[in-house]
Design an enzyme around this catalytic site. Structure first.
Site, PDB file in Angstrom:
ATOM      1  N   ARG A  56       4.274-100.720 -15.011  1.00  0.00           N
ATOM      2  CA  ARG A  56       2.900-100.350 -14.437  1.00  0.00           C
ATOM      3  C   ARG A  56       2.368-101.460 -13.203  1.00  0.00           C
ATOM      4  NH1 ARG A  56      -2.677-101.677 -17.262  1.00  0.00           N
ATOM      5  NH2 ARG A  56      -4.387-100.386 -15.824  1.00  0.00           N
ATOM      6  N   HIS A  60       1.678-100.040  -9.415  1.00  0.00           N
ATOM      7  CA  HIS A  60       0.103-100.418  -8.781  1.00  0.00           C
ATOM      8  C   HIS A  60       0.807-101.210  -7.602  1.00  0.00           C
ATOM      9  CE1 HIS A  60      -3.077 -99.736 -11.871  1.00  0.00           C
ATOM     10  NE2 HIS A  60      -2.172 -99.000 -12.111  1.00  0.00           N
ATOM     11  N   ASN A  88      -7.358-102.463 -11.135  1.00  0.00           N
ATOM     12  CA  ASN A  88      -5.997-103.530 -11.185  1.00  0.00           C
ATOM     13  C   ASN A  88      -6.370-104.770 -12.127  1.00  0.00           C
ATOM     14  OD1 ASN A  88      -4.302-102.123  -9.617  1.00  0.00           O
ATOM     15  ND2 ASN A  88      -4.881-103.213  -7.662  1.00  0.00           N
ATOM     16  N   HIS A 188       4.659 -92.995 -18.922  1.00  0.00           N
ATOM     17  CA  HIS A 188       3.614 -93.307 -20.291  1.00  0.00           C
ATOM     18  C   HIS A 188       4.449 -93.103 -21.558  1.00  0.00           C
ATOM     19  CE1 HIS A 188      -0.242 -91.899 -18.003  1.00  0.00           C
ATOM     20  NE2 HIS A 188       0.347 -93.191 -17.770  1.00  0.00           N
ATOM     21  N   ASP A 241       2.719 -93.178 -26.168  1.00  0.00           N
ATOM     22  CA  ASP A 241       3.389 -92.409 -26.676  1.00  0.00           C
ATOM     23  C   ASP A 241       3.324 -93.061 -28.633  1.00  0.00           C
ATOM     24  OD1 ASP A 241       5.632 -91.298 -28.449  1.00  0.00           O
ATOM     25  OD2 ASP A 241       7.169 -91.967 -27.041  1.00  0.00           O
TER      26      ASP A 241
END
Length: 321
Positions: A56, A60, A88, A188, A241
């Site tokens: 992640r 970003h 963030n 994800h 998930d």
């Protein structure tokens, strides 16, 4: 003499032809790869959320203005840096920590040689492979940004509330196709989302049924129970998930077909005619997903990189030299 003059001038000319390549540190820091592997292995074993957190953080960093470690800079009284932009603020500390650990070890072995941007890119790949993801080549030689401003981040990263069209447009403006965008959304497969990012679809929903229609009914009820106290506890979260939360695989896409996508954007990918074919393809064929994800990650890793005197090699990843 002409040849010597050319060499002399090239040493002081902006490196317009500089590039990134796989064995960039072969001579300057031979232990680079091993140090990164050792660092991320130790961190992931002690803190299993590190892989998802670092992936992640990489996104970003790269999507707004290129893979240049600008996300790692700490704010000062004179500058509000990217990491303090609203979107963030929820970035996990595990990812920042693993980069700092790797930088410390590399500075001892190869002082003033390895950029923080290269550390983040390589650590992301190595952590992904640890949790079952594909191996891909990380090209190296990035320099670290000399600028990091929170104000520059708004509108450069996808938000959970965005429509599929908005997300396609955002990625398209950065040169990514719909296929690449869907492949990258497979990130994800690991990690979690805070309840506050999707509660508008499961609480106080104004339509019938009383939750967003992309949710499986039983799943929507489960999310309501899991997030019941999100207003009192904003840190409440659920796995992206729910089937294989700690393994990087294609289960995320299979979940979308069953209405088990957590975010509004997840459900949108399966209902939209532009993205649904890719969701179906990756749900049916994990190798196809891994191949597409690997290519997209290599492309993302080369987006907006700083080369030559466009950047610097930071002595500390959280501060400019």
């Amino acid at each position: 003499m002409a040849f010597l003059l050319l060499l002399f001038l090239s040493a002081f000319t902006p490196s317009a032809t500089a590039t990134i390549f796989a064995d960039y540190y072969r001579n300057s820091c031979p232990a680079f790869s091993q140090i990164i592997r050792d660092t991320v292995t130790n961190k992931q074993i002690t803190t299993p959320t590190t892989a998802a957190a670092t992936l992640r953080l990489f996104f970003h960093d790269c999507l707004p203005n290129g893979c240049d470690a600008s996300i790692l800079i700490s704010s000062t009284p004179f500058n509000s840096a990217e990491r303090d932009a609203d979107i963030n603020l929820s970035l996990p500390g595990d990812a920042f920590d693993v980069v700092v650990r790797a930088k410390t070890a590399l500075e001892l072995s190869c002082p003033n040689t390895v950029s923080c941007a290269d550390i983040l890119a390589t650590a992301t790949r190595d952590l992904l492979t640890m949790v079952g993801g594909p191996y891909y080549t990380v090209f190296l030689g990035r320099k670290d940004a000399k600028i990091s401003r929170a104000a520059a981040i708004e509108g450069t990263l996808p938000r959970p509330s965005m429509s599929v069209s908005e997300i396609i447009g955002m990625f398209g403006s950065k040169g990514f196709s719909v296929q690449e965008m869907v492949a990258l959304s497979g990130a994800h497969s690991i990690g979690f989302s805070h309840c506050k990012e999707f509660t508008s679809g499961i609480f106080n929903y104004t339509k019938s049924p009383p939750y967003d229609s992309h949710y499986n009914p039983r799943f929507a009820l489960g999310l309501q129970r899991a997030c019941a106290d999100y207003q009192k506890n904003p840190t409440l979260s659920v796995f992206n998930d729910i089937m294989t939360p700690n393994k990087f695989d294609n289960m995320y896409f299979k979940n979308l077909q069953k209405g088990l996508g957590v975010l509004k954007s997840d459900g949108g990918f399966y209902s939209d005619s532009r993205t649904r074919p890719w969701v179906e393809k990756y749900a049916a064929d994990e190798r196809a997903f891994f191949d597409a994800f690997s290519r997209a990650m290599v492309k993302l890793g080369g987006y907006g990189v700083k080369l030559g005197n466009q950047g610097e090699i930071r002595r500390r990843c959280d501060a400019f030299n």
